[in-house]
Design a protein around this motif. Sequence first.
Motif, PDB file in Angstrom:
ATOM      1  N   PHE A  25      49.612  24.158  43.767  1.00  9.91           N
ATOM      2  CA  PHE A  25      48.817  23.684  42.642  1.00  9.91           C
ATOM      3  C   PHE A  25      47.462  24.371  42.531  1.00  9.91           C
ATOM      4  O   PHE A  25      46.755  24.171  41.564  1.00  9.91           O
ATOM      5  N   GLY A  26      47.087  25.164  43.477  1.00  8.65           N
ATOM      6  CA  GLY A  26      45.791  25.807  43.443  1.00  8.65           C
ATOM      7  C   GLY A  26      45.796  27.183  42.821  1.00  8.65           C
ATOM      8  O   GLY A  26      44.774  27.842  42.775  1.00  8.65           O
ATOM      9  N   GLN A  27      46.942  27.624  42.322  1.00  5.93           N
ATOM     10  CA  GLN A  27      47.015  28.956  41.744  1.00  5.93           C
ATOM     11  C   GLN A  27      46.231  29.011  40.438  1.00  5.93           C
ATOM     12  O   GLN A  27      46.361  28.157  39.580  1.00  5.93           O
ATOM     13  N   ILE A  28      45.445  30.026  40.298  1.00  2.69           N
ATOM     14  CA  ILE A  28      44.595  30.196  39.124  1.00  2.69           C
ATOM     15  C   ILE A  28      45.377  30.947  38.053  1.00  2.69           C
ATOM     16  O   ILE A  28      46.107  31.893  38.332  1.00  2.69           O
ATOM     17  N   PHE A  29      45.219  30.508  36.827  1.00  6.36           N
ATOM     18  CA  PHE A  29      45.780  31.243  35.704  1.00  6.36           C
ATOM     19  C   PHE A  29      44.736  31.312  34.607  1.00  6.36           C
ATOM     20  O   PHE A  29      43.777  30.553  34.588  1.00  6.36           O
ATOM     21  N   SER A  30      44.930  32.241  33.694  1.00 13.45           N
ATOM     22  CA  SER A  30      43.969  32.401  32.609  1.00 13.45           C
ATOM     23  C   SER A  30      44.700  32.670  31.303  1.00 13.45           C
ATOM     24  O   SER A  30      45.832  33.151  31.298  1.00 13.45           O
ATOM     25  N   ARG A  31      44.042  32.334  30.219  1.00 15.00           N
ATOM     26  CA  ARG A  31      44.530  32.625  28.881  1.00 15.00           C
ATOM     27  C   ARG A  31      43.397  33.302  28.119  1.00 15.00           C
ATOM     28  O   ARG A  31      42.237  32.898  28.231  1.00 15.00           O
ATOM     29  N   GLU A  32      43.755  34.309  27.359  1.00 19.54           N
ATOM     30  CA  GLU A  32      42.763  35.069  26.625  1.00 19.54           C
ATOM     31  C   GLU A  32      43.009  34.910  25.129  1.00 19.54           C
ATOM     32  O   GLU A  32      44.147  35.033  24.667  1.00 19.54           O
ATOM     33  N   PHE A  33      41.960  34.602  24.376  1.00 19.14           N
ATOM     34  CA  PHE A  33      42.052  34.379  22.940  1.00 19.14           C
ATOM     35  C   PHE A  33      41.048  35.285  22.240  1.00 19.14           C
ATOM     36  O   PHE A  33      39.916  35.447  22.706  1.00 19.14           O
ATOM     37  N   PRO A  34      41.434  35.864  21.101  1.00 18.08           N
ATOM     38  CA  PRO A  34      40.476  36.696  20.360  1.00 18.08           C
ATOM     39  C   PRO A  34      39.486  35.828  19.586  1.00 18.08           C
ATOM     40  O   PRO A  34      39.813  34.731  19.141  1.00 18.08           O
ATOM     41  N   ILE A  35      38.272  36.330  19.459  1.00 15.53           N
ATOM     42  CA  ILE A  35      37.249  35.689  18.633  1.00 15.53           C
ATOM     43  C   ILE A  35      37.073  36.579  17.422  1.00 15.53           C
ATOM     44  O   ILE A  35      36.708  37.759  17.553  1.00 15.53           O
ATOM     45  N   SER A  36      37.348  36.045  16.237  1.00 17.70           N
ATOM     46  CA  SER A  36      37.297  36.828  15.007  1.00 17.70           C
ATOM     47  C   SER A  36      36.245  36.267  14.074  1.00 17.70           C
ATOM     48  O   SER A  36      35.990  35.062  14.040  1.00 17.70           O
ATOM     49  N   TYR A  37      35.689  37.180  13.275  1.00 17.53           N
ATOM     50  CA  TYR A  37      34.709  36.793  12.261  1.00 17.53           C
ATOM     51  C   TYR A  37      35.258  37.225  10.907  1.00 17.53           C
ATOM     52  O   TYR A  37      35.597  38.395  10.713  1.00 17.53           O
ATOM     53  N   PRO A  38      35.355  36.277   9.953  1.00 18.73           N
ATOM     54  CA  PRO A  38      35.880  36.674   8.633  1.00 18.73           C
ATOM     55  C   PRO A  38      34.820  37.442   7.838  1.00 18.73           C
ATOM     56  O   PRO A  38      33.703  36.973   7.642  1.00 18.73           O
ATOM     57  N   LEU A  39      35.191  38.602   7.398  1.00 21.19           N
ATOM     58  CA  LEU A  39      34.288  39.431   6.592  1.00 21.19           C
ATOM     59  C   LEU A  39      34.342  39.001   5.125  1.00 21.19           C
ATOM     60  O   LEU A  39      35.203  38.214   4.719  1.00 21.19           O
ATOM     61  N   GLU A  40      33.419  39.544   4.315  1.00 20.54           N
ATOM     62  CA  GLU A  40      33.343  39.165   2.907  1.00 20.54           C
ATOM     63  C   GLU A  40      34.574  39.596   2.120  1.00 20.54           C
ATOM     64  O   GLU A  40      34.942  38.967   1.141  1.00 20.54           O
ATOM     65  N   ASN A  41      35.238  40.671   2.522  1.00 20.59           N
ATOM     66  CA  ASN A  41      36.412  41.142   1.788  1.00 20.59           C
ATOM     67  C   ASN A  41      37.687  40.405   2.211  1.00 20.59           C
ATOM     68  O   ASN A  41      38.771  40.731   1.769  1.00 20.59           O
ATOM     69  N   GLY A  42      37.584  39.410   3.092  1.00 20.99           N
ATOM     70  CA  GLY A  42      38.730  38.582   3.485  1.00 20.99           C
ATOM     71  C   GLY A  42      39.416  39.014   4.755  1.00 20.99           C
ATOM     72  O   GLY A  42      40.292  38.319   5.243  1.00 20.99           O
ATOM     73  N   THR A  43      39.064  40.141   5.301  1.00 19.01           N
ATOM     74  CA  THR A  43      39.691  40.565   6.549  1.00 19.01           C
ATOM     75  C   THR A  43      38.931  39.971   7.731  1.00 19.01           C
ATOM     76  O   THR A  43      37.785  39.547   7.608  1.00 19.01           O
TER      77      THR A  43
END
Length: 135
Positions: A25-43
Amino acid sequence: MKAAGICKPNPTGDWRRRWRDDGLFGQIFSREFPISYPLENGTAQEIGKWTVYSNRRIVVNQVQYGFVLILVNSVIKTLALWFIFVLVVRHWLGKPLQQLSDYVGHLNIDNLGSKPLELKHGGNTELDLLATQDQ
């Protein structure tokens, strides 16, 4: 995206020393998520990555409450069904069968048809049909 808490960078990379290794139960795991910012043109423009570190002990502790709740619920349902079953079997089947057994136990060759069988539970079941069959 909304988040609660404090995010502190750890430039030394010593986060692994804070985790206690207790076997499976002591095994470490990780999850990685992108952080995005919406631009004015919708992308969406990726501006970073968010990494969450945890171990299985934390997951087990959070699931443990739900498991205990399900277990207690199952025990309560089992006891309730058992109580209902015993009550129904004793009332609708046990008492009339006991009366039938007592009647047959008191029969002998001398008083074979002298007293008819009368069930005292006040129902209209197959046992009542059996009791009134020869009358």
